[in-house]
Design a protein around this motif. Structure first.
Motif, PDB file in Angstrom:
ATOM      1  N   PHE A  71      34.060  50.695  46.623  1.00 54.31           N
ATOM      2  CA  PHE A  71      35.253  50.240  45.881  1.00 54.31           C
ATOM      3  C   PHE A  71      35.910  49.050  46.597  1.00 54.31           C
ATOM      4  O   PHE A  71      36.304  48.073  45.971  1.00 54.31           O
ATOM      5  CB  PHE A  71      36.279  51.370  45.737  1.00 54.31           C
ATOM      6  CG  PHE A  71      35.854  52.473  44.801  1.00 54.31           C
ATOM      7  CD1 PHE A  71      34.664  52.411  44.086  1.00 54.31           C
ATOM      8  CD2 PHE A  71      36.668  53.593  44.614  1.00 54.31           C
ATOM      9  CE1 PHE A  71      34.283  53.431  43.222  1.00 54.31           C
ATOM     10  CE2 PHE A  71      36.299  54.613  43.749  1.00 54.31           C
ATOM     11  CZ  PHE A  71      35.107  54.533  43.063  1.00 54.31           C
ATOM     12  N   THR A  72      36.023  49.165  47.915  1.00 54.27           N
ATOM     13  CA  THR A  72      36.641  48.079  48.680  1.00 54.27           C
ATOM     14  C   THR A  72      35.782  46.820  48.628  1.00 54.27           C
ATOM     15  O   THR A  72      36.298  45.721  48.408  1.00 54.27           O
ATOM     16  CB  THR A  72      36.860  48.522  50.141  1.00 54.27           C
ATOM     17  OG1 THR A  72      37.782  49.616  50.144  1.00 54.27           O
ATOM     18  CG2 THR A  72      37.423  47.397  50.980  1.00 54.27           C
ATOM     19  N   ARG A  75      36.125  44.913  45.413  1.00 61.39           N
ATOM     20  CA  ARG A  75      37.379  44.161  45.286  1.00 61.39           C
ATOM     21  C   ARG A  75      37.380  42.911  46.155  1.00 61.39           C
ATOM     22  O   ARG A  75      37.973  41.899  45.780  1.00 61.39           O
ATOM     23  CB  ARG A  75      38.569  45.063  45.610  1.00 61.39           C
ATOM     24  CG  ARG A  75      38.864  46.034  44.466  1.00 61.39           C
ATOM     25  CD  ARG A  75      40.190  46.732  44.645  1.00 61.39           C
ATOM     26  NE  ARG A  75      40.140  47.770  45.650  1.00 61.39           N
ATOM     27  CZ  ARG A  75      39.936  49.058  45.393  1.00 61.39           C
ATOM     28  NH1 ARG A  75      39.731  49.461  44.153  1.00 61.39           N
ATOM     29  NH2 ARG A  75      39.930  49.950  46.359  1.00 61.39           N
ATOM     30  N   VAL A  76      36.693  42.971  47.301  1.00 57.73           N
ATOM     31  CA  VAL A  76      36.581  41.770  48.133  1.00 57.73           C
ATOM     32  C   VAL A  76      35.867  40.678  47.338  1.00 57.73           C
ATOM     33  O   VAL A  76      36.348  39.546  47.226  1.00 57.73           O
ATOM     34  CB  VAL A  76      35.825  42.069  49.449  1.00 57.73           C
ATOM     35  CG1 VAL A  76      35.466  40.779  50.173  1.00 57.73           C
ATOM     36  CG2 VAL A  76      36.664  42.964  50.352  1.00 57.73           C
ATOM     37  N   VAL A  78      35.174  40.471  43.997  1.00 59.75           N
ATOM     38  CA  VAL A  78      35.826  40.086  42.735  1.00 59.75           C
ATOM     39  C   VAL A  78      37.084  39.263  43.003  1.00 59.75           C
ATOM     40  O   VAL A  78      37.326  38.249  42.334  1.00 59.75           O
ATOM     41  CB  VAL A  78      36.144  41.337  41.874  1.00 59.75           C
ATOM     42  CG1 VAL A  78      37.042  40.972  40.702  1.00 59.75           C
ATOM     43  CG2 VAL A  78      34.848  41.973  41.371  1.00 59.75           C
ATOM     44  N   ALA A  79      37.882  39.654  44.005  1.00 61.34           N
ATOM     45  CA  ALA A  79      39.084  38.875  44.325  1.00 61.34           C
ATOM     46  C   ALA A  79      38.698  37.476  44.788  1.00 61.34           C
ATOM     47  O   ALA A  79      39.346  36.487  44.420  1.00 61.34           O
ATOM     48  CB  ALA A  79      39.916  39.585  45.401  1.00 61.34           C
ATOM     49  N   LYS A 207      35.869  42.130  36.194  1.00 64.09           N
ATOM     50  CA  LYS A 207      36.554  43.286  36.763  1.00 64.09           C
ATOM     51  C   LYS A 207      35.548  44.147  37.503  1.00 64.09           C
ATOM     52  O   LYS A 207      34.386  44.218  37.100  1.00 64.09           O
ATOM     53  CB  LYS A 207      37.181  44.162  35.673  1.00 64.09           C
ATOM     54  CG  LYS A 207      38.075  43.460  34.710  1.00 64.09           C
ATOM     55  CD  LYS A 207      38.937  44.467  33.991  1.00 64.09           C
ATOM     56  CE  LYS A 207      38.351  44.910  32.679  1.00 64.09           C
ATOM     57  NZ  LYS A 207      39.361  45.625  31.855  1.00 64.09           N
ATOM     58  N   PRO A 208      35.997  44.837  38.547  1.00 69.10           N
ATOM     59  CA  PRO A 208      35.074  45.754  39.214  1.00 69.10           C
ATOM     60  C   PRO A 208      34.575  46.835  38.253  1.00 69.10           C
ATOM     61  O   PRO A 208      35.324  47.315  37.399  1.00 69.10           O
ATOM     62  CB  PRO A 208      35.932  46.380  40.316  1.00 69.10           C
ATOM     63  CG  PRO A 208      36.993  45.379  40.594  1.00 69.10           C
ATOM     64  CD  PRO A 208      37.290  44.755  39.250  1.00 69.10           C
ATOM     65  N   TYR A 210      33.621  50.348  38.578  1.00 74.04           N
ATOM     66  CA  TYR A 210      33.690  51.406  39.582  1.00 74.04           C
ATOM     67  C   TYR A 210      32.763  52.576  39.249  1.00 74.04           C
ATOM     68  O   TYR A 210      32.220  53.213  40.121  1.00 74.04           O
ATOM     69  CB  TYR A 210      35.131  51.930  39.698  1.00 74.04           C
ATOM     70  CG  TYR A 210      36.128  50.905  40.155  1.00 74.04           C
ATOM     71  CD1 TYR A 210      36.216  50.541  41.491  1.00 74.04           C
ATOM     72  CD2 TYR A 210      37.019  50.308  39.261  1.00 74.04           C
ATOM     73  CE1 TYR A 210      37.150  49.614  41.922  1.00 74.04           C
ATOM     74  CE2 TYR A 210      37.958  49.385  39.681  1.00 74.04           C
ATOM     75  CZ  TYR A 210      38.030  49.035  41.008  1.00 74.04           C
ATOM     76  OH  TYR A 210      38.951  48.131  41.437  1.00 74.04           O
ATOM     77  N   GLY A 212      33.753  55.359  38.400  1.00 73.02           N
ATOM     78  CA  GLY A 212      34.390  56.537  38.981  1.00 73.02           C
ATOM     79  C   GLY A 212      35.880  56.338  38.884  1.00 73.02           C
ATOM     80  O   GLY A 212      36.342  55.198  38.991  1.00 73.02           O
ATOM     81  N   ASP A 213      36.641  57.413  38.659  1.00 73.31           N
ATOM     82  CA  ASP A 213      38.077  57.220  38.522  1.00 73.31           C
ATOM     83  C   ASP A 213      38.742  57.197  39.899  1.00 73.31           C
ATOM     84  O   ASP A 213      38.091  57.363  40.922  1.00 73.31           O
ATOM     85  CB  ASP A 213      38.703  58.264  37.592  1.00 73.31           C
ATOM     86  CG  ASP A 213      38.529  59.664  38.121  1.00 73.31           C
ATOM     87  OD1 ASP A 213      38.337  59.811  39.345  1.00 73.31           O
ATOM     88  OD2 ASP A 213      38.565  60.608  37.309  1.00 73.31           O
ATOM     89  N   ALA A 214      40.046  56.991  39.895  1.00 73.27           N
ATOM     90  CA  ALA A 214      40.769  56.794  41.151  1.00 73.27           C
ATOM     91  C   ALA A 214      41.042  58.105  41.877  1.00 73.27           C
ATOM     92  O   ALA A 214      41.631  58.103  42.943  1.00 73.27           O
ATOM     93  CB  ALA A 214      42.078  56.057  40.889  1.00 73.27           C
ATOM     94  N   ALA A 216      43.092  60.631  41.335  1.00 70.64           N
ATOM     95  CA  ALA A 216      44.505  60.967  41.535  1.00 70.64           C
ATOM     96  C   ALA A 216      44.899  62.010  40.503  1.00 70.64           C
ATOM     97  O   ALA A 216      44.376  62.026  39.394  1.00 70.64           O
ATOM     98  CB  ALA A 216      45.362  59.717  41.369  1.00 70.64           C
TER      99      ALA A 216
END
Lengths: 227, 402
Positions: A71-72, A75-76, A78-79, A207-208, A210, A212-214, A216
């Motif tokens: 996930f990290t 984002r690296v 894609v950002a 967009k990433p 994933y 998989g959900d977050a 939470a």
């Protein structure tokens, strides 16, 4: 067509410049790493741009792997791609890691199926199954190791990705063995650049992916009852 | 000096363009904030993974909006600043990487700003407050009293031993079923409550240090609430008011100690400055006004929109650092933890960098001059303007993107 390709989704930090009008190949760098992508990526891009004598203004597009993966890491990448696209005024294109993993295998021979698999831990994999000609038979999804094998076992299959060994080890005894097992830990960055150059869709936001959900959950515990 | 600032350390995706004039005055050219409150409300607090996901999908258009609001092109910038921590690491990564990308494409200095430093320097953005001054920084994640002696020169005089004040407000709101974000809701309830109805402790009161503690207060509140449960609307209001008063009294006492320690160690502060989301609470603002009057110290309380997380403060801190010749390399790390005392200070003779990045034992040779020098490397090209005293210009209200 000049493409900057970026991949930080898995166990490498990679960047490449591909100029499809040139015949002397792409300029690329790839450093294996499981962490530290956020530090390494931008100097790596600077180095590849300098080596290819490319200016950001001369690029036609920025291609990036959007996952599945860390996930990290997603984002690296894609950002970075969205930031460069914004700053340089160029379109960004997202490609899945699964397609990027399968691409070189299909390029070599597209007569047989390819199962791209990435370790999602807890005996699960991110998977995509490509049939002959590169047609997607099973779209990107999370599956148990068993379900991934079940999807692929019916036909002669090549397996690629960092979970390839895991899949081969769990392959049922009675079935024909996989044609090829390629336990690469990250996509080939030049393949990412080629897919990026070939991609027609410049409109979808990058967009990433994933898969998989977050993880939470709404918290109701601990509230003192109201009248 | 025109600097783009990016803030993504918690649940606000924000970008702003701030101009620092040669005489040290500031003009906020744009200030865009996208709040993620709706995304987190159902969970009763900020969920780090949800925050990170929201930042990466929103940040570029927020930056585009900030640049458009400012009416400037990236090429007109003198630097790109991002909050590089402390904060939720997923969001910090998104903001810092995006800043690096813009800095790389336009060959501008990158400034990796400490989020707490940005809060601490906001008084200079809004009021041109001269050094040294005493900052009361209180938010959902931080509660500190800090001596601000210069750019990069911070001494923590007091901190919380457990929860942050904003966190205690959020937990109180949750306990009372008021939802998220808790601070404004508790304040709203407290406004119509009787603060004398419940006797809650005033932790740390009278101690000679300037530290805070909130966990005992939180437990006491729960016990009082459970005694009278099920709660009526008036119970909720009275509990909120009693809680808020206890916090206010602790804050006043702790700040008196903090100011005393400040004077002992550094002489008279030019002002007492409030920063962070908690400084948006009207009861606390009022208590600070009384304290400052009684303590005969000037009080600086920035407008609420610049007390809560925003990118104007990041841009401003970036400009202040840039004016002192401080900038950062493109391999700078995002940091979940980053104590204020550990930020780089201006040095008269900064060490040179050799332009090589070591990643896991692999040396990536980075070609000079792209990374080794100038905007990627040392500080000489960052600018060496000497700061001067300043007076503020009016600041426009932030635009809020829905």
């Amino acid at each position: 067509m000049r493409v900057l390709a970026i991949d930080t989704a898995l166990e490498a930090c990679s960047a490449a410049i591909l100029d499809t009008d040139r015949t002397d190949g792409a300029t690329s760098r790839s450093v294996p790493m499981t962490r530290g992508h956020a530090e390494a990526l931008m100097p790596l891009i600077a180095a590849v741009m300098a080596e290819a004598r490319m200016e950001f203004a001369d690029l036609d597009r920025v291609a990036v792997t959007i996952g599945p993966g860390s996930f990290t890491g997603l984002r690296v990448g894609v950002a970075a791609a969205r930031g460069i696209a914004l700053a340089a005024g160029k379109p960004a294109i997202g490609l899945t890691t699964l397609a990027a993993l399968a691409a070189p295998v299909l390029e070599a021979d597209d007569g047989n199926a390819v199962l791209a698999v990435i370790n999602a831990r807890h005996d699960r994999v991110y998977m995509q199954l490509f049939g002959p000609g590169g047609r997607s038979l099973v779209p990107p999804r999370v599956a148990s190791t068993r379900d991934a094998i079940r999807a692929a076992v019916a036909r002669p299959t090549r397996i690629v990705g960092n979970a390839a060994q895991l899949i081969e080890d769990a392959w049922p005894d009675g079935e024909p063995r996989p044609l090829m097992v390629s336990a690469v830990s990250a996509p080939d960055i030049v393949s990412v650049a080629r897919l990026g150059a070939a991609s027609a869709d410049l409109t979808a936001p990058v967009k990433p992916l994933y898969l998989g959900d977050a993880d939470a959950h709404p918290q109701e515990a601990g509230i003192v009852p109201r009248r | 000096m025109l600097v783009l600032g990016i803030e993504t350390t918690c649940d606000e995706t924000a970008a702003a363009v701030v101009e620092r004039h040669d005489d040290g005055r500031a003009t906020i050219r744009s200030n865009v904030v996208l709040s993620q409150i709706a995304e987190h409300a159902a969970f009763g607090g900020v969920v780090p993974e949800i925050a990170a996901r929201a930042h990466v999908e929103a940040l570029d258009r927020i930056i585009a909006a900030a640049m458009a609001d400012a009416g400037r092109e990236f090429g007109a910038l003198d630097g790109v600043a991002a909050a590089a921590g402390p904060g939720l690491i997923g969001g910090v990564i998104v903001g810092l990487i995006t800043a690096k990308a813009i800095a790389l494409v336009h060959q501008k200095p990158l400034i990796a700003v400490n989020h707490l430093e940005a809060h601490a320097l906001t008084a200079r953005l809004t009021d041109g407050t001269p050094f040294p001054y005493c900052v009361f920084l209180a938010s959902g994640g931080h509660t500190q009293i800090v001596a601000v002696r210069g750019v990069g020169d911070y001494v923590r005089l007091g901190t919380t031993r457990d929860d942050a004040i904003g966190e205690a407000f959020d937990k109180t709101a949750k306990l009372l079923g008021l939802g998220y974000p808790g601070g404004p809701r508790v304040e709203q309830e407290a406004a119509r409550g009787d603060a004398s109805r419940f006797m809650l402790p005033r932790p740390m009161l009278g101690r000679p240090d300037a530290d805070f503690s909130l966990s005992g207060l939180k437990t006491a509140l729960r016990l009082e609430a459970e005694k009278v449960a099920p709660l009526t609307d008036q119970d909720v209001a009275d509990l909120s008011a009693s809680f808020q008063l206890a916090v206010v009294e602790m804050v006043v006492d702790r700040l008196q100690q903090g100011l005393r320690i400040f004077r002992q160690r550094f002489g008279a502060p030019s002002a007492l400055v409030a920063a962070g989301g908690v400084a948006a609470n009207q009861a606390i603002r009022e208590a600070l006004r009384k304290l400052a009057l009684q303590d005969q110290v000037a009080l600086v309380v920035p407008p609420p929109s610049l007390c809560t997380d925003n990118a104007a403060m990041i841009a401003w801190a970036g400009a202040e650092r840039l004016a002192h010749g401080l900038c950062d390399k493109l391999d700078t790390s995002p940091r979940a933890r980053w104590p204020l005392e550990q930020v780089d200070k201006p040095r008269p003779d900064p060490p040179s960098h050799d332009g090589r990045l070591i990643a896991h034992g692999v040396a990536l040779s980075t070609p000079s001059p792209l990374v080794g020098e100038g905007w990627g490397g040392g500080s000489s090209r960052c600018g060496t303007e000497v700061p001067s005293g300043s007076t503020p210009t009016p600041t426009p209200a932030p635009s809020v993107v829905a």
